[in-house]
Design a protein around this motif. Sequence first.
Motif, PDB file in Angstrom:
ATOM      1  N   VAL A   1      44.964  30.534  92.003  1.00  0.00           N
ATOM      2  CA  VAL A   1      46.024  29.757  92.642  1.00  0.00           C
ATOM      3  C   VAL A   1      45.773  28.260  92.491  1.00  0.00           C
ATOM      4  O   VAL A   1      46.694  27.476  92.251  1.00  0.00           O
ATOM      5  CB  VAL A   1      46.142  30.138  94.133  1.00  0.00           C
ATOM      6  CG1 VAL A   1      47.067  29.183  94.869  1.00  0.00           C
ATOM      7  CG2 VAL A   1      46.634  31.576  94.272  1.00  0.00           C
TER       8      VAL A   1
ATOM      9  N   LYS B   1      49.977  30.752  91.163  1.00  0.00           N
ATOM     10  CA  LYS B   1      50.381  30.342  92.510  1.00  0.00           C
ATOM     11  C   LYS B   1      51.758  30.912  92.839  1.00  0.00           C
ATOM     12  O   LYS B   1      51.996  31.427  93.937  1.00  0.00           O
ATOM     13  CB  LYS B   1      50.403  28.816  92.597  1.00  0.00           C
ATOM     14  CG  LYS B   1      50.725  28.275  93.981  1.00  0.00           C
ATOM     15  CD  LYS B   1      50.649  26.758  93.996  1.00  0.00           C
ATOM     16  CE  LYS B   1      50.952  26.199  95.370  1.00  0.00           C
ATOM     17  NZ  LYS B   1      50.862  24.708  95.383  1.00  0.00           N
ATOM     18  N   TRP B   2      52.668  30.838  91.860  1.00  0.00           N
ATOM     19  CA  TRP B   2      54.003  31.394  92.061  1.00  0.00           C
ATOM     20  C   TRP B   2      53.942  32.911  92.208  1.00  0.00           C
ATOM     21  O   TRP B   2      54.630  33.481  93.058  1.00  0.00           O
ATOM     22  CB  TRP B   2      54.894  31.019  90.877  1.00  0.00           C
ATOM     23  CG  TRP B   2      56.299  31.534  91.011  1.00  0.00           C
ATOM     24  CD1 TRP B   2      57.351  30.901  91.596  1.00  0.00           C
ATOM     25  CD2 TRP B   2      56.795  32.814  90.579  1.00  0.00           C
ATOM     26  NE1 TRP B   2      58.481  31.688  91.545  1.00  0.00           N
ATOM     27  CE2 TRP B   2      58.160  32.870  90.933  1.00  0.00           C
ATOM     28  CE3 TRP B   2      56.219  33.899  89.931  1.00  0.00           C
ATOM     29  CZ2 TRP B   2      58.956  33.991  90.642  1.00  0.00           C
ATOM     30  CZ3 TRP B   2      56.997  35.009  89.648  1.00  0.00           C
ATOM     31  CH2 TRP B   2      58.358  35.046  90.004  1.00  0.00           C
TER      32      TRP B   2
ATOM     33  N   THR C   1      52.795  33.997  95.567  1.00  0.00           N
ATOM     34  CA  THR C   1      53.732  33.586  96.624  1.00  0.00           C
ATOM     35  C   THR C   1      55.034  34.369  96.589  1.00  0.00           C
ATOM     36  O   THR C   1      55.605  34.690  97.639  1.00  0.00           O
ATOM     37  CB  THR C   1      54.069  32.085  96.485  1.00  0.00           C
ATOM     38  OG1 THR C   1      52.869  31.335  96.537  1.00  0.00           O
ATOM     39  CG2 THR C   1      55.011  31.635  97.594  1.00  0.00           C
ATOM     40  N   ASN C   2      55.486  34.719  95.384  1.00  0.00           N
ATOM     41  CA  ASN C   2      56.848  35.235  95.242  1.00  0.00           C
ATOM     42  C   ASN C   2      56.972  36.695  94.808  1.00  0.00           C
ATOM     43  O   ASN C   2      58.015  37.293  95.047  1.00  0.00           O
ATOM     44  CB  ASN C   2      57.619  34.373  94.236  1.00  0.00           C
ATOM     45  CG  ASN C   2      57.806  32.960  94.725  1.00  0.00           C
ATOM     46  OD1 ASN C   2      58.632  32.697  95.577  1.00  0.00           O
ATOM     47  ND2 ASN C   2      57.008  32.046  94.181  1.00  0.00           N
TER      48      ASN C   2
ATOM     49  N   SER D   1      56.981  40.289  95.166  1.00  0.00           N
ATOM     50  CA  SER D   1      56.923  41.197  96.316  1.00  0.00           C
ATOM     51  C   SER D   1      57.529  42.544  95.973  1.00  0.00           C
ATOM     52  O   SER D   1      58.346  42.671  95.076  1.00  0.00           O
ATOM     53  CB  SER D   1      57.663  40.589  97.514  1.00  0.00           C
ATOM     54  OG  SER D   1      59.031  40.389  97.185  1.00  0.00           O
TER      55      SER D   1
ATOM     56  N   ARG E   1      53.532  42.563  99.202  1.00  0.00           N
ATOM     57  CA  ARG E   1      53.453  41.636  98.085  1.00  0.00           C
ATOM     58  C   ARG E   1      52.496  42.158  97.021  1.00  0.00           C
ATOM     59  O   ARG E   1      51.422  42.680  97.332  1.00  0.00           O
ATOM     60  CB  ARG E   1      52.988  40.265  98.581  1.00  0.00           C
ATOM     61  CG  ARG E   1      52.994  39.183  97.503  1.00  0.00           C
ATOM     62  CD  ARG E   1      52.548  37.840  98.030  1.00  0.00           C
ATOM     63  NE  ARG E   1      53.520  37.312  98.973  1.00  0.00           N
ATOM     64  CZ  ARG E   1      53.268  37.090 100.243  1.00  0.00           C
ATOM     65  NH1 ARG E   1      52.083  37.363 100.737  1.00  0.00           N
ATOM     66  NH2 ARG E   1      54.206  36.605 101.036  1.00  0.00           N
TER      67      ARG E   1
END
Length: 224
Positions: free
Chosen positions: A14, A21-22, A25-26, A28, A33
Amino acid sequence: VEGTLFRVHQHFLVRESEVFKWMFTNLSEKDGRQGDSDTNPIVLTDVQIDEFESLLDFFYNGMHDHLGAIAASQKSRQPPKTPLSNSSPQHLMNLLSISTRFEFDRIRQYATDELQRITNTLDPIDVILLAEKHDVFQWIAPALSRLCQRDKPLTVVEARKLGFETAILVAEARELLHEVHSGTKHSDLKFDPKIAARIIEDTFFEKNSTTSAPRVSNPHHASS
């Protein structure tokens, strides 16, 4: 990665990569997740195990020292005076590949700098293909120059690697170089570096181009 599960702390991933990092985070799923459990991992397609292992090795074996030296050299605007590691060429190529794909900018800089030191020891065709694949355009002209100045012409296998257009241009540049030195015995042949550089520039690079990318391309290269 290629069906192998890696249990890795996300900290370095990250911190060093906006792509990871994306992902963390995103990405899912209905049950949570991706990356939160062994049963719901993040799947990295088109990544080889040895590339990911090289990345992990770099994370846990000296990354702080290497990237610290790069930061110091950038601040002083002077390249490091000595190699930052004793990594093998293949290890560095693995790092260049995965850092380019996942935008590990500092690691890409490290791999590029270290490979830059040894490009003259590598096969020029391998250097050209590597540079085209990962957009390290500053390696291409010197590698083309070495290729055009060597004693033997391209083999069929080498021509296939480079692609038809590049192979033709290499032959053209070799002919021009030999015409300039037509009165010299082959055993005494030494090309003038300035003349060689001009011929390479005129043969392979577009006039008035705003980019350093040559007008050659490998038909086997596809953007990833």
